[in-house]
Motif scaffolding. Structure first.
Motif, PDB file in Angstrom:
ATOM      1  N   THR A  26      17.895  -0.625 -14.199  1.00  0.00           N
ATOM      2  CA  THR A  26      17.545   0.793 -14.704  1.00  0.00           C
ATOM      3  C   THR A  26      16.785   0.548 -16.154  1.00  0.00           C
ATOM      4  O   THR A  26      17.342  -0.569 -16.869  1.00  0.00           O
ATOM      5  CB  THR A  26      18.655   1.754 -14.672  1.00  0.00           C
ATOM      6  OG1 THR A  26      19.681   1.338 -15.539  1.00  0.00           O
ATOM      7  CG2 THR A  26      19.216   2.252 -13.189  1.00  0.00           C
ATOM      8  N   LYS A  30      15.072   7.124 -20.254  1.00  0.00           N
ATOM      9  CA  LYS A  30      14.548   7.488 -19.111  1.00  0.00           C
ATOM     10  C   LYS A  30      13.171   8.506 -19.232  1.00  0.00           C
ATOM     11  O   LYS A  30      12.643   8.968 -18.415  1.00  0.00           O
ATOM     12  CB  LYS A  30      15.398   7.732 -17.805  1.00  0.00           C
ATOM     13  CG  LYS A  30      16.193   6.893 -17.423  1.00  0.00           C
ATOM     14  CD  LYS A  30      17.337   7.423 -16.590  1.00  0.00           C
ATOM     15  CE  LYS A  30      18.354   6.255 -16.196  1.00  0.00           C
ATOM     16  NZ  LYS A  30      18.404   5.529 -15.071  1.00  0.00           N
ATOM     17  N   HIS A 133       6.467   3.805 -12.974  1.00  0.00           N
ATOM     18  CA  HIS A 133       7.549   2.844 -12.283  1.00  0.00           C
ATOM     19  C   HIS A 133       7.277   1.329 -12.995  1.00  0.00           C
ATOM     20  O   HIS A 133       6.169   1.024 -12.945  1.00  0.00           O
ATOM     21  CB  HIS A 133       7.323   2.873 -10.733  1.00  0.00           C
ATOM     22  CG  HIS A 133       7.617   4.291 -10.092  1.00  0.00           C
ATOM     23  ND1 HIS A 133       6.773   5.427 -10.137  1.00  0.00           N
ATOM     24  CD2 HIS A 133       8.926   4.788  -9.868  1.00  0.00           C
ATOM     25  CE1 HIS A 133       7.380   6.367  -9.691  1.00  0.00           C
ATOM     26  NE2 HIS A 133       8.670   6.322  -9.551  1.00  0.00           N
ATOM     27  N   PRO A 135       8.259  -1.805 -11.644  1.00  0.00           N
ATOM     28  CA  PRO A 135       8.659  -2.668 -10.436  1.00  0.00           C
ATOM     29  C   PRO A 135       9.428  -3.812 -10.920  1.00  0.00           C
ATOM     30  O   PRO A 135       8.773  -4.602 -11.791  1.00  0.00           O
ATOM     31  CB  PRO A 135       7.648  -2.931  -9.420  1.00  0.00           C
ATOM     32  CG  PRO A 135       6.674  -1.924  -9.763  1.00  0.00           C
ATOM     33  CD  PRO A 135       6.932  -1.402 -11.068  1.00  0.00           C
ATOM     34  N   ILE A 150       9.191   2.825  -4.688  1.00  0.00           N
ATOM     35  CA  ILE A 150       8.629   3.810  -5.189  1.00  0.00           C
ATOM     36  C   ILE A 150       8.805   5.222  -4.354  1.00  0.00           C
ATOM     37  O   ILE A 150       8.376   5.198  -3.281  1.00  0.00           O
ATOM     38  CB  ILE A 150       7.356   3.735  -5.805  1.00  0.00           C
ATOM     39  CG1 ILE A 150       7.283   2.545  -6.633  1.00  0.00           C
ATOM     40  CG2 ILE A 150       6.811   5.178  -6.517  1.00  0.00           C
ATOM     41  CD1 ILE A 150       5.771   2.321  -7.277  1.00  0.00           C
ATOM     42  N   PRO A 157      14.965   9.386  -6.095  1.00  0.00           N
ATOM     43  CA  PRO A 157      15.080   8.004  -6.084  1.00  0.00           C
ATOM     44  C   PRO A 157      16.339   7.222  -5.693  1.00  0.00           C
ATOM     45  O   PRO A 157      16.385   6.255  -5.247  1.00  0.00           O
ATOM     46  CB  PRO A 157      14.588   7.553  -7.371  1.00  0.00           C
ATOM     47  CG  PRO A 157      14.244   8.900  -8.324  1.00  0.00           C
ATOM     48  CD  PRO A 157      14.699  10.113  -7.119  1.00  0.00           C
ATOM     49  N   PRO A 163      15.395   1.149  -5.662  1.00  0.00           N
ATOM     50  CA  PRO A 163      14.154   1.592  -6.388  1.00  0.00           C
ATOM     51  C   PRO A 163      13.695   1.182  -7.641  1.00  0.00           C
ATOM     52  O   PRO A 163      14.672   0.388  -8.440  1.00  0.00           O
ATOM     53  CB  PRO A 163      15.033   3.207  -6.734  1.00  0.00           C
ATOM     54  CG  PRO A 163      16.542   2.811  -6.758  1.00  0.00           C
ATOM     55  CD  PRO A 163      16.681   1.909  -5.882  1.00  0.00           C
ATOM     56  N   ALA A 164      12.527   1.164  -7.910  1.00  0.00           N
ATOM     57  CA  ALA A 164      12.032   0.756  -9.114  1.00  0.00           C
ATOM     58  C   ALA A 164      12.454   1.517 -10.384  1.00  0.00           C
ATOM     59  O   ALA A 164      12.686   2.798 -10.018  1.00  0.00           O
ATOM     60  CB  ALA A 164      10.361   0.883  -9.193  1.00  0.00           C
ATOM     61  N   GLN A 166      12.312   3.719 -13.607  1.00  0.00           N
ATOM     62  CA  GLN A 166      11.401   4.609 -13.687  1.00  0.00           C
ATOM     63  C   GLN A 166      11.526   5.385 -15.046  1.00  0.00           C
ATOM     64  O   GLN A 166      12.593   5.540 -15.661  1.00  0.00           O
ATOM     65  CB  GLN A 166      11.249   5.880 -12.790  1.00  0.00           C
ATOM     66  CG  GLN A 166      12.301   6.646 -12.641  1.00  0.00           C
ATOM     67  CD  GLN A 166      12.149   7.840 -11.195  1.00  0.00           C
ATOM     68  OE1 GLN A 166      11.639   7.294 -10.375  1.00  0.00           O
ATOM     69  NE2 GLN A 166      12.511   8.633 -11.348  1.00  0.00           N
TER      70      GLN A 166
END
Length: 176
Positions: A26, A30, A133, A135, A150, A157, A163-164, A166
């Motif tokens: 993560t 964010k 995003h 990746p 995505i 998500p 999940p990528a 973000q």
């Protein structure tokens, strides 16, 4: 007193542990404002099925420019440069290409350890509400996690298996 402190510490660790075990790769921050510098901190909370992490590779989305990764002791750092989707003004200079991928390889992050992989970049004129995003592929000895999924529009998500990371663009304090 020492027993009480130890009990509180152990209790806190037990509350956090399930979150770390289920953690994905993560971003530390964010949210960010458009037209700002951004320090991306990729947090890696586990290996792959018990195996140590040996590589982290991240793809930089369009509109994130002038990217500079932070070297990490014990890891090889490589970048891939490519043309941007369009030219960008960067403090009076026109940028037409830059870092589009970063790879930290050759290190060894044990499954029971945590670490961070850092880079900085410039966020361009994104509209507030835009979600970017990043990746990321996490390679381990004999296994891999591809944090590249995505979500579809309106999808949470957290419903995705991998999940990528973000970043959400928010309105800045200056109204930007």
């Amino acid at each position: 007193m020492i027993r009480r402190l130890a009990a509180v510490t152990l209790g806190s660790a037990l509350l956090v542990m399930p979150q770390m075990l289920a953690a994905h790769v993560t971003l530390g921050s964010k949210e960010a404002s458009p037209n700002s510098s951004y320090k991306a901190v990729l947090r890696v909370g586990h290996g792959c099925e018990g195996e140590p992490t040996t590589a982290i590779r991240v793809q930089i989305p369009d509109g994130v420019i002038a990217v500079k990764p932070m070297p990490k002791s014990g890891w090889q750092l490589d970048t891939v440069k490519d043309k941007y989707d369009r030219p960008y003004d960067y403090f009076g200079s026109e940028l037409t290409e830059g870092v589009k991928q970063i790879a930290w390889t050759g290190g060894r992050l044990r499954d029971d350890f945590y670490d961070e992989f850092v880079f900085v970049g410039r966020l361009t004129a994104f509209e507030p509400g835009t979600v970017l995003h990043f990746p990321t592929v996490q390679e381990c000895a004999g296994a891999v996690h591809r944090w590249i999924e995505i979500p579809a529009a309106g999808q949470d998500p957290d419903e995705l298996e991998e999940p990528a990371p973000q970043l959400t663009i928010v309105k800045g304090a200056d109204g930007g």
